[in-house]
Write a protein that holds these residues in place. Sequence first.
Motif: not given
Length: 276
Positions: A93-105, A110-118, A263-266
Motif C-alpha cells: 500500500d506504499k507510494n514509495e517502493i524500494d526494489v532490489g535488482t541485479h544491478s542494485g536497488n 507512484i504519483e497521484e495521477d498514476g504515473s510513476v517517478r523513478i 517520470s512516465g506512465p504505466a
Amino acid sequence: MILEFTKMHGLGNDFVVVDAINQDVQLTPEQCRFLGDRRFGVGCDQVLLVERPRDSATDFYYRIFNSDGSEVEQCGNGARCFARFVRDKGLTDKNEIDVGTHSGNIRLFIEEDGSVRINMGPPVLVPGQIPFQAEAQATNYAIEAGGEALQIAAVSMGNPHAVLLVENVDQAPVERLGPVMERHPRFPQRVNVGFMEVQARDRIRLRVFERGAEETLACGTGACAAVVAGQIQGLLDEQVKVALPGGQLVIQWQGGEEPVWMSGPAESVYEGRVEL
C-alpha cells in the motif's frame, strides 16, 4: 504449469508481469521465449518477475527476462509497470517502493495521477564498469561498426547503452546498425543502442534497439542514457522531454554522482492465464 500474468506496457514497451510471490515460478529461458513470442505465446518485449525481497532494505526483488530468454539487469519502463502492478495487486500500500535488482536497488514513487517517478541511480561512465572496452574514459568514443566509422557515448544505467547522435531519427539506420552494434566486441555483455536527435536543449527524439529484444516502442533506461550522453556533450539541460515512438518520458539529471530521475506512465492491458 498454469501461470497467471498481467499484460502491461509503458509507452508501448510491453511486458508479461508475473507475481512470483503467490505463485511458484521458476522460468526457463525456453519458457521466457515462449511467453515473448507474439505468434505462438503471449507476446512481449520482456517478462518481469515480482519476487520477495532479498534484503531488509527493499520491499521486493525485480527480475527481467528479454523475449530471447536472456536475463538482464535493469528496465526502466518495466520498473514503472512493476510499481503499478504491486499496488494494483495489493502486494503493497506504499507510494514509495524500494526494489532490489541485479544491478542494485531503485526507488519507485507512484504519483497521484498514476504515473510513476523513478530514482534510477547515478549513471556509470567508467568504461570498465559499463562494461565497454576503452583505454580511458571520454565523452565520445570512436568505434567501427557495419563498415562505418562512428562516434558514440557509452553509459550504463544498470545496463549498457551506446548512444549515437543522428540528424533525423526517422531516417536513422536502426535496423542496419542496431544488430551490429548490439553484439560489438567492445561491449562484452552486448549493448542497447540509442539513436538520438537533439531538437532543443530540453527536447530530444529517440529510437532504441534493445539488447535481446530488437527495436522497442520505448526504452526507459535508454532515455536516461541518452539524456546523460547529451548533457556530458554539452547539448542538453538538466530536464529533458524524450519523445519515443510510443510516447514521452521526462528525464532529469543534475550531473556528477546525482541520480537520474525518470517520470512516465504505466498501463495494465489485461489479465491472463497460460499453460507452460
